[in-house]
Design an enzyme around this catalytic site. Structure first.
Site, PDB file in Angstrom:
ATOM      1  N   CYS A  86       0.852  -1.160   0.148  1.00  0.00           N
ATOM      2  CA  CYS A  86      -0.123   0.135   0.092  1.00  0.00           C
ATOM      3  C   CYS A  86       0.917   1.401   0.028  1.00  0.00           C
ATOM      4  CB  CYS A  86      -1.051  -0.273   1.220  1.00  0.00           C
ATOM      5  SG  CYS A  86      -2.467   0.944   0.919  1.00  0.00           S
ATOM      6  N   HIS A 187      -3.093  -5.159   1.850  1.00  0.00           N
ATOM      7  CA  HIS A 187      -2.528  -5.667   2.853  1.00  0.00           C
ATOM      8  C   HIS A 187      -2.647  -6.881   3.349  1.00  0.00           C
ATOM      9  CE1 HIS A 187      -2.015  -1.278   4.438  1.00  0.00           C
ATOM     10  NE2 HIS A 187      -2.914  -1.055   3.564  1.00  0.00           N
ATOM     11  N   GLU A 189      -1.079  -8.465   5.267  1.00  0.00           N
ATOM     12  CA  GLU A 189      -0.643  -8.876   6.795  1.00  0.00           C
ATOM     13  C   GLU A 189      -1.874  -8.524   7.517  1.00  0.00           C
ATOM     14  OE1 GLU A 189       0.125  -6.198   4.959  1.00  0.00           O
ATOM     15  OE2 GLU A 189      -0.269  -4.447   6.242  1.00  0.00           O
TER      16      GLU A 189
HETATM   17  N1  GLN Z   1      -3.569   6.088   0.579  1.00  0.00           N
HETATM   18  C1  GLN Z   1      -2.484   5.973   1.189  1.00  0.00           C
HETATM   19  C2  GLN Z   1      -1.054   6.884   0.971  1.00  0.00           C
HETATM   20  O1  GLN Z   1      -1.296   7.677   0.095  1.00  0.00           O
HETATM   21  C3  GLN Z   1      -2.108   4.626   1.483  1.00  0.00           C
HETATM   22  C4  GLN Z   1      -3.158   3.815   2.400  1.00  0.00           C
HETATM   23  C5  GLN Z   1      -2.507   2.654   3.179  1.00  0.00           C
HETATM   24  O2  GLN Z   1      -1.254   2.379   2.917  1.00  0.00           O
HETATM   25  N2  GLN Z   1      -3.352   1.848   3.301  1.00  0.00           N
HETATM   26  O3  GLN Z   1      -0.194   6.585   1.662  1.00  0.00           O
END
Ligand code: GLN
EC number: 4.3.3.6
Length: 212
Positions: A86, A187, A189
């Site tokens: 992410c 994610h 995890e």
């Molecule tokens: N949208 C978030 C960002 O720009 C990422 C979200 C996440 O890691 N769950 O960092």
């Protein structure tokens, strides 16, 4: 004496902000020794590194404040296997389509990402995602989507290892790999699905073995 290749590999988890504990727990369950990475010295002797989810703008800022940015880039360029989830994927990218003011990325995998690319119907949901393992074949990963980014451009040598087909039939890339660098929008995890981490640890063990 236990040789380096047989010993548990040491995997760092960047621990400046975001979902650190869940990665550490899953990696330990899969047999790795985990080290939280907060300053440059923590990168020394690692066999692999995980960049967790969180807020990419905050993690970016903190890596610069703590002097981690350049040593982290150097370590990955030298071949240290890295997995970003992410926000971690956003950090690994070369380009963010919609960056926040002053946001920098590490430029370690040649992709462009779009932040917060999924609407509320997918967001924060648990999803079954297709996963193409490094050696080929097909698997699925159960993972959470939280304000997830989408990969909207893949550079040369970057392969898509997870592609969602949305309700309109559009293919949306949510996992990429290139050499020792892997990034996923989701994610694993948070659900405890070890598919992606186990594959990453295989790479980590190979890397550790090659350094013996
Ligand atoms: N949208 C978030 C960002 O720009 C990422 C979200 C996440 O890691 N769950 O960092």
């Amino acid at each position: 004496m236990v040789s380096r290749a047989e010993a548990a590999p040491t995997v760092g988890v960047l621990a400046l902000q975001g979902g650190v504990a869940e990665h550490a727990e899953l990696l330990e369950k899969l047999g790795a020794a985990v080290r939280l990475v907060r300053r440059p010295g923590d990168l020394e002797g690692l066999d692999g590194l995980v960049l967790p989810g969180g807020e990419s703008t905050t993690i970016d800022r903190l890596t610069r404040i703590f002097g981690l940015r350049e040593p982290l880039i150097a370590a990955v360029r030298e071949g240290l296997p890295v997995l970003g989830t992410c926000a971690g994927l956003i950090l690994l990218s070369t380009e963010v389509e919609d960056p926040a003011a002053g946001q920098q990325v590490l430029g370690l995998i040649d992709v462009t990402v779009r932040r917060n690319a999924f609407g509320p119907q997918v967001d924060s949901a648990e999803a079954e995602l297709p996963w193409t393992p490094a050696g080929g074949g097909a698997a699925t990963v159960t993972a959470a989507f939280i304000r997830a980014p989408e990969v909207i451009r893949l550079g040369d040598g970057v392969e898509a290892c997870s592609v969602l087909v949305d309700a309109d039939g559009r293919r949306r890339v949510v996992g990429v790999r290139s050499g020792a660098v892997t990034g996923v929008s989701f994610h694993p995890e948070l659900t405890g699905d070890g598919t992606v981490h186990a594959e990453f640890l295989e790479q980590v063990r190979e890397h550790a073995g090659a350094r013996v």
